[in-house]
Design a protein around this motif. Structure first.
Motif, PDB file in Angstrom:
ATOM      1  N   LEU A 135       0.781  -1.230   0.000  1.00 24.72           N
ATOM      2  CA  LEU A 135       0.000   0.000   0.000  1.00 24.72           C
ATOM      3  C   LEU A 135       0.816   1.285   0.000  1.00 24.72           C
ATOM      4  O   LEU A 135       0.369   2.292  -0.565  1.00 24.72           O
ATOM      5  N   LEU A 136       1.980   1.300   0.642  1.00 25.16           N
ATOM      6  CA  LEU A 136       2.748   2.548   0.675  1.00 25.16           C
ATOM      7  C   LEU A 136       3.095   3.054  -0.726  1.00 25.16           C
ATOM      8  O   LEU A 136       2.930   4.255  -1.010  1.00 25.16           O
ATOM      9  N   PRO A 137       3.555   2.192  -1.665  1.00 29.88           N
ATOM     10  CA  PRO A 137       3.800   2.708  -3.019  1.00 29.88           C
ATOM     11  C   PRO A 137       2.533   3.266  -3.668  1.00 29.88           C
ATOM     12  O   PRO A 137       2.600   4.284  -4.371  1.00 29.88           O
ATOM     13  N   LEU A 138       1.382   2.618  -3.435  1.00 30.54           N
ATOM     14  CA  LEU A 138       0.131   3.099  -4.018  1.00 30.54           C
ATOM     15  C   LEU A 138      -0.263   4.460  -3.439  1.00 30.54           C
ATOM     16  O   LEU A 138      -0.777   5.325  -4.160  1.00 30.54           O
ATOM     17  N   PHE A 139      -0.022   4.649  -2.129  1.00 29.91           N
ATOM     18  CA  PHE A 139      -0.332   5.939  -1.515  1.00 29.91           C
ATOM     19  C   PHE A 139       0.543   7.037  -2.100  1.00 29.91           C
ATOM     20  O   PHE A 139       0.074   8.157  -2.334  1.00 29.91           O
ATOM     21  N   TYR A 140       1.822   6.740  -2.322  1.00 25.02           N
ATOM     22  CA  TYR A 140       2.713   7.753  -2.883  1.00 25.02           C
ATOM     23  C   TYR A 140       2.380   8.031  -4.347  1.00 25.02           C
ATOM     24  O   TYR A 140       2.587   9.151  -4.830  1.00 25.02           O
ATOM     25  N   ARG A 141       1.882   7.027  -5.057  1.00 26.33           N
ATOM     26  CA  ARG A 141       1.593   7.212  -6.480  1.00 26.33           C
ATOM     27  C   ARG A 141       0.230   7.859  -6.726  1.00 26.33           C
ATOM     28  O   ARG A 141       0.088   8.741  -7.580  1.00 26.33           O
ATOM     29  N   PHE A 142      -0.792   7.441  -5.981  1.00 25.26           N
ATOM     30  CA  PHE A 142      -2.150   7.881  -6.279  1.00 25.26           C
ATOM     31  C   PHE A 142      -2.773   8.769  -5.209  1.00 25.26           C
ATOM     32  O   PHE A 142      -3.830   9.360  -5.438  1.00 25.26           O
ATOM     33  N   GLY A 143      -2.157   8.858  -4.025  1.00 21.84           N
ATOM     34  CA  GLY A 143      -2.739   9.629  -2.949  1.00 21.84           C
ATOM     35  C   GLY A 143      -3.756   8.833  -2.156  1.00 21.84           C
ATOM     36  O   GLY A 143      -4.187   7.747  -2.565  1.00 21.84           O
ATOM     37  N   TYR A 144      -4.158   9.390  -1.038  1.00 23.87           N
ATOM     38  CA  TYR A 144      -5.020   8.655  -0.111  1.00 23.87           C
ATOM     39  C   TYR A 144      -6.381   8.351  -0.711  1.00 23.87           C
ATOM     40  O   TYR A 144      -6.897   7.235  -0.587  1.00 23.87           O
ATOM     41  N   GLU A 145      -7.007   9.317  -1.397  1.00 24.06           N
ATOM     42  CA  GLU A 145      -8.378   9.158  -1.861  1.00 24.06           C
ATOM     43  C   GLU A 145      -8.525   7.974  -2.810  1.00 24.06           C
ATOM     44  O   GLU A 145      -9.513   7.251  -2.776  1.00 24.06           O
ATOM     45  N   LYS A 146      -7.537   7.756  -3.686  1.00 26.27           N
ATOM     46  CA  LYS A 146      -7.610   6.647  -4.628  1.00 26.27           C
ATOM     47  C   LYS A 146      -7.092   5.344  -4.018  1.00 26.27           C
ATOM     48  O   LYS A 146      -7.638   4.266  -4.272  1.00 26.27           O
ATOM     49  N   ALA A 147      -6.045   5.442  -3.215  1.00 30.75           N
ATOM     50  CA  ALA A 147      -5.426   4.231  -2.670  1.00 30.75           C
ATOM     51  C   ALA A 147      -6.223   3.614  -1.531  1.00 30.75           C
ATOM     52  O   ALA A 147      -6.045   2.444  -1.208  1.00 30.75           O
ATOM     53  N   LYS A 148      -7.131   4.399  -0.917  1.00 37.78           N
ATOM     54  CA  LYS A 148      -7.845   3.877   0.241  1.00 37.78           C
ATOM     55  C   LYS A 148      -8.733   2.692  -0.112  1.00 37.78           C
ATOM     56  O   LYS A 148      -8.974   1.817   0.729  1.00 37.78           O
ATOM     57  N   TYR A 149      -9.193   2.630  -1.371  1.00 34.25           N
ATOM     58  CA  TYR A 149     -10.042   1.508  -1.757  1.00 34.25           C
ATOM     59  C   TYR A 149      -9.241   0.207  -1.802  1.00 34.25           C
ATOM     60  O   TYR A 149      -9.735  -0.850  -1.406  1.00 34.25           O
ATOM     61  N   VAL A 150      -8.005   0.300  -2.281  1.00 38.36           N
ATOM     62  CA  VAL A 150      -7.120  -0.862  -2.241  1.00 38.36           C
ATOM     63  C   VAL A 150      -6.796  -1.217  -0.801  1.00 38.36           C
ATOM     64  O   VAL A 150      -6.680  -2.389  -0.437  1.00 38.36           O
ATOM     65  N   TYR A 151      -6.672  -0.198   0.033  1.00 36.77           N
ATOM     66  CA  TYR A 151      -6.408  -0.406   1.461  1.00 36.77           C
ATOM     67  C   TYR A 151      -7.543  -1.205   2.102  1.00 36.77           C
ATOM     68  O   TYR A 151      -7.309  -2.203   2.789  1.00 36.77           O
ATOM     69  N   TYR A 152      -8.779  -0.802   1.855  1.00 35.10           N
ATOM     70  CA  TYR A 152      -9.919  -1.522   2.425  1.00 35.10           C
ATOM     71  C   TYR A 152      -9.986  -2.954   1.888  1.00 35.10           C
ATOM     72  O   TYR A 152     -10.289  -3.897   2.630  1.00 35.10           O
ATOM     73  N   LEU A 153      -9.712  -3.113   0.601  1.00 34.34           N
ATOM     74  CA  LEU A 153      -9.744  -4.449   0.001  1.00 34.34           C
ATOM     75  C   LEU A 153      -8.687  -5.351   0.617  1.00 34.34           C
ATOM     76  O   LEU A 153      -8.946  -6.519   0.915  1.00 34.34           O
ATOM     77  N   SER A 154      -7.497  -4.794   0.834  1.00 31.88           N
ATOM     78  CA  SER A 154      -6.418  -5.608   1.408  1.00 31.88           C
ATOM     79  C   SER A 154      -6.735  -6.020   2.837  1.00 31.88           C
ATOM     80  O   SER A 154      -6.430  -7.138   3.249  1.00 31.88           O
ATOM     81  N   ILE A 155      -7.376  -5.122   3.609  1.00 28.59           N
ATOM     82  CA  ILE A 155      -7.767  -5.454   4.972  1.00 28.59           C
ATOM     83  C   ILE A 155      -8.758  -6.613   4.951  1.00 28.59           C
ATOM     84  O   ILE A 155      -8.667  -7.564   5.733  1.00 28.59           O
TER      85      ILE A 155
END
Length: 213
Positions: A135-155
């Motif tokens: 998730l950290l690379p995704l947060f740096y690439r897309f920002g919180y608003e876009k990466a949070k969906y991947v974050y929820y999915l991974s959880i």
């Protein structure tokens, strides 16, 4: 670099210390559930501690710290590396708490074998670092608003993974961690996970600032 780590430490104390407190509570619960051989709550405690760098990065992006950091005498490698160091500290804390809980469970119930100990420590380390690796690379690439969906999915996926091993019992553990050669498995798995962690850091450095463009 020391200043960045101090900033993150202050933020953790002010905003995310509940993560550490809840993780300790999960480890204590795990100690009692080890009477039946279940390490679910220990794994969950490790997963919570693994969220610390992502939570800190969310606060940074919400406060626009990345804009202010451009004026600081630090490199993007140091800015990104601070979050990854926090992740390693979280893993170390999770491992120490797990070892303490396992030792207490062995004294109380006598049900903690060497195989269960090694398997639990491997799983705690992997769950603590896995979120950050992905998730950290995704947060740096897309920002919180876009990466949070991947974050929820991974959880959700990690929760399902943990639930599967809890419901499957010892047979699932035996399938991924044979009784013989468990120390070798531990060394190999940790080496692979740490190598992935280093690659994730390099990817985050390469993508640093992309979310703002």
């Amino acid at each position: 670099m020391k200043g960045l780590l101090l900033k993150d430490a202050y933020q953790m104390w002010c905003y995310t210390r509940w993560i550490i407190l809840v993780s300790i509570a999960m480890m204590l619960m795990g100690m009692f559930f080890m009477k039946d051989g279940s390490n679910f709550f220990m794994l969950y405690g490790g997963l919570l501690l693994g969220m610390s760098p992502i939570s800190l990065l969310t606060y940074d992006q919400g406060s626009r710290f990345s804009v202010c950091s451009a004026a600081l005498p630090v490199t993007k490698e140091q800015l990104v590396g601070g979050k990854y160091l926090i992740g390693l500290c979280g893993m170390a804390l999770a491992e120490l708490l797990s070892m303490a809980a396992l030792a207490a469970a062995q004294l109380l119930w006598g049900t903690v074998s060497v195989q269960i100990t090694v398997a639990t420590l491997i799983q705690v380390a992997m769950l603590t670092l896995l979120d950050n690796i992905i998730l950290l690379p995704l947060f740096y690439r897309f920002g919180y608003e876009k990466a949070k969906y991947v974050y929820y999915l991974s959880i959700g996926m990690l929760g399902s993974f943990m639930g599967y091993f809890v419901s499957s019992g010892d047979s699932a553990l035996d399938s991924i961690l044979p009784a013989n050669g468990s120390l070798l498995v531990l060394v190999v798995v940790l080496a692979v996970v740490l190598a992935m962690y280093a690659l994730s850091w390099r990817l985050s450095v390469a993508w640093y600032g992309k979310a703002e463009q």
